[in-house]
Motif scaffolding. Structure first.
Motif, PDB file in Angstrom:
ATOM      1  N   UNK A 158     -11.806  38.114 -26.062  1.00 40.50           N
ATOM      2  CA  UNK A 158     -12.474  37.394 -24.974  1.00 40.50           C
ATOM      3  C   UNK A 158     -13.729  36.698 -25.478  1.00 40.50           C
ATOM      4  N   UNK A 159     -14.587  37.440 -26.169  1.00 38.93           N
ATOM      5  CA  UNK A 159     -15.877  36.874 -26.593  1.00 38.93           C
ATOM      6  C   UNK A 159     -15.680  35.769 -27.631  1.00 38.93           C
ATOM      7  N   UNK A 160     -14.783  35.998 -28.600  1.00 47.24           N
ATOM      8  CA  UNK A 160     -14.562  34.968 -29.627  1.00 47.24           C
ATOM      9  C   UNK A 160     -13.938  33.716 -29.015  1.00 47.24           C
ATOM     10  N   UNK A 161     -13.018  33.878 -28.088  1.00 45.84           N
ATOM     11  CA  UNK A 161     -12.421  32.718 -27.432  1.00 45.84           C
ATOM     12  C   UNK A 161     -13.461  31.903 -26.672  1.00 45.84           C
ATOM     13  N   UNK A 162     -14.355  32.606 -25.971  1.00 48.57           N
ATOM     14  CA  UNK A 162     -15.400  31.920 -25.203  1.00 48.57           C
ATOM     15  C   UNK A 162     -16.340  31.150 -26.129  1.00 48.57           C
ATOM     16  N   UNK A 163     -16.785  31.807 -27.201  1.00 52.78           N
ATOM     17  CA  UNK A 163     -17.716  31.148 -28.130  1.00 52.78           C
ATOM     18  C   UNK A 163     -17.063  29.952 -28.810  1.00 52.78           C
ATOM     19  N   UNK A 164     -15.841  30.135 -29.288  1.00 48.35           N
ATOM     20  CA  UNK A 164     -15.147  29.052 -29.997  1.00 48.35           C
ATOM     21  C   UNK A 164     -14.850  27.887 -29.053  1.00 48.35           C
ATOM     22  N   UNK A 165     -14.493  28.188 -27.821  1.00 49.97           N
ATOM     23  CA  UNK A 165     -14.279  27.125 -26.849  1.00 49.97           C
ATOM     24  C   UNK A 165     -15.563  26.354 -26.569  1.00 49.97           C
ATOM     25  N   UNK A 166     -16.684  27.080 -26.514  1.00 54.23           N
ATOM     26  CA  UNK A 166     -17.966  26.443 -26.204  1.00 54.23           C
ATOM     27  C   UNK A 166     -18.431  25.510 -27.319  1.00 54.23           C
ATOM     28  N   UNK A 167     -18.086  25.820 -28.567  1.00 55.23           N
ATOM     29  CA  UNK A 167     -18.564  25.008 -29.691  1.00 55.23           C
ATOM     30  C   UNK A 167     -17.474  24.107 -30.279  1.00 55.23           C
ATOM     31  N   UNK A 168     -16.323  24.054 -29.624  1.00 59.21           N
ATOM     32  CA  UNK A 168     -15.180  23.359 -30.222  1.00 59.21           C
ATOM     33  C   UNK A 168     -15.434  21.879 -30.487  1.00 59.21           C
ATOM     34  N   UNK A 169     -16.312  21.252 -29.695  1.00 54.69           N
ATOM     35  CA  UNK A 169     -16.541  19.820 -29.846  1.00 54.69           C
ATOM     36  C   UNK A 169     -17.581  19.480 -30.909  1.00 54.69           C
ATOM     37  N   UNK A 170     -18.306  20.480 -31.397  1.00 52.57           N
ATOM     38  CA  UNK A 170     -19.360  20.205 -32.380  1.00 52.57           C
ATOM     39  C   UNK A 170     -19.028  20.763 -33.762  1.00 52.57           C
ATOM     40  N   UNK A 180     -10.894  24.760 -22.259  1.00 55.61           N
ATOM     41  CA  UNK A 180     -12.192  25.096 -21.697  1.00 55.61           C
ATOM     42  C   UNK A 180     -12.522  26.570 -21.770  1.00 55.61           C
ATOM     43  N   UNK A 181     -13.766  26.895 -21.441  1.00 58.21           N
ATOM     44  CA  UNK A 181     -14.269  28.263 -21.589  1.00 58.21           C
ATOM     45  C   UNK A 181     -13.532  29.240 -20.684  1.00 58.21           C
ATOM     46  N   UNK A 182     -13.348  28.903 -19.406  1.00 56.20           N
ATOM     47  CA  UNK A 182     -12.709  29.830 -18.478  1.00 56.20           C
ATOM     48  C   UNK A 182     -11.247  30.085 -18.860  1.00 56.20           C
ATOM     49  N   UNK A 183     -10.528  29.016 -19.181  1.00 55.54           N
ATOM     50  CA  UNK A 183      -9.130  29.178 -19.595  1.00 55.54           C
ATOM     51  C   UNK A 183      -9.036  30.004 -20.881  1.00 55.54           C
ATOM     52  N   UNK A 184      -9.965  29.793 -21.792  1.00 51.93           N
ATOM     53  CA  UNK A 184      -9.962  30.539 -23.057  1.00 51.93           C
ATOM     54  C   UNK A 184     -10.267  32.010 -22.825  1.00 51.93           C
ATOM     55  N   UNK A 185     -11.179  32.293 -21.891  1.00 50.31           N
ATOM     56  CA  UNK A 185     -11.496  33.685 -21.566  1.00 50.31           C
ATOM     57  C   UNK A 185     -10.284  34.387 -20.965  1.00 50.31           C
ATOM     58  N   UNK A 186      -9.584  33.697 -20.057  1.00 51.07           N
ATOM     59  CA  UNK A 186      -8.379  34.275 -19.452  1.00 51.07           C
ATOM     60  C   UNK A 186      -7.270  34.473 -20.488  1.00 51.07           C
ATOM     61  N   UNK A 187      -7.159  33.516 -21.403  1.00 53.96           N
ATOM     62  CA  UNK A 187      -6.163  33.648 -22.467  1.00 53.96           C
ATOM     63  C   UNK A 187      -6.475  34.872 -23.334  1.00 53.96           C
ATOM     64  N   UNK A 188      -7.763  35.046 -23.680  1.00 50.92           N
ATOM     65  CA  UNK A 188      -8.157  36.202 -24.476  1.00 50.92           C
ATOM     66  C   UNK A 188      -7.901  37.508 -23.754  1.00 50.92           C
TER      67      UNK A 188
END
Length: 222
Positions: A46-58, A119-127
């Protein structure tokens, strides 16, 4: 939500995608181990998915994998330190498999295949879905192996190993099968559960296809 549900059964990381099998086979000797490893994997996912989703564009594409590994390794180290501090018995029983979460194919696979593109929410749910799917898989294997090998189901408080939460005898000692406490037993259990899930999915797909064909025929005749 669809990705969350898929991780539980249809795309179960262990029995459908065949990821993280090494740790699954090794730690499923007891339900206690399965609970501990499952909780650790859920948190990291969950945490890694959220962080990676948040920084994916940079994050530049050419260094994204090293960045993902650094993030995952940091999270795993934090969780390992927490387990060492508050659940030393669990840390001892899981041993090297906690640090090896860093290279668990499920974690890195979801980071690359999903979190880096959504996105962050979808990534959190996926995790969460994949983590729960992994946890259900290891719990099923651990339950079968522990009961068949020892005849008992013994669950203790991970924060206080002296506190027994559940201790029940399900099979008389003379009928236990020690083989299931060995690697061979792990492979047998894994194969049977994977085959059962595959058969279930095949049956569900055939049923859905038959229903779709029936509806199509009704429309054509109507």
């Amino acid at each position: 939500m669809q990705n969350f549900k898929a991780g539980l059964l249809k795309d179960n990381p262990v029995f459908s995608l065949y990821l993280g099998i090494c740790s699954t086979l090794a730690i499923t000797t007891t339900v206690n181990n399965a609970i501990g490893m499952g909780a650790a994997v859920i948190m990291v996912l969950i945490i890694s998915n959220v962080i990676i989703s948040a920084i994916r564009k940079i994050v530049p594409d050419d260094i994204r994998i090293p960045v993902y590994i650094v993030i995952i390794a940091t999270l795993v180290k934090i969780i390992q330190m927490l387990i060492e501090a508050y659940a030393p018995a669990l840390n001892t029983s899981l041993g090297v498999f906690i640090p090896l979460i860093v290279v668990n194919c499920i974690i890195l696979g979801r980071a690359e295949a999903f979190a880096s593109k959504n996105g962050i929410m979808d990534s959190a749910l996926d995790g969460l879905g994949m983590g729960l799917g992994y946890t259900l898989a290891v719990l099923a294997m651990a339950f079968i192996r522990e009961v068949l090998a020892t005849g008992m189901l013994n669950i203790v408080n991970p924060f206080d190993e002296a506190q027994v939460l559940l201790n029940v005898t399900l099979i008389p000692e003379e009928y236990t099968i020690g083989l299931f406490n060995s690697p061979v037993g792990a492979f047998i259990t894994f194969a049977c559960l994977a085959a059962a899930l595959t058969a279930y999915k095949t049956h569900a797909e055939e049923k859905a296809a038959a229903k779709a064909a029936e509806l199509k025929e009704v429309k054509q005749n109507g």
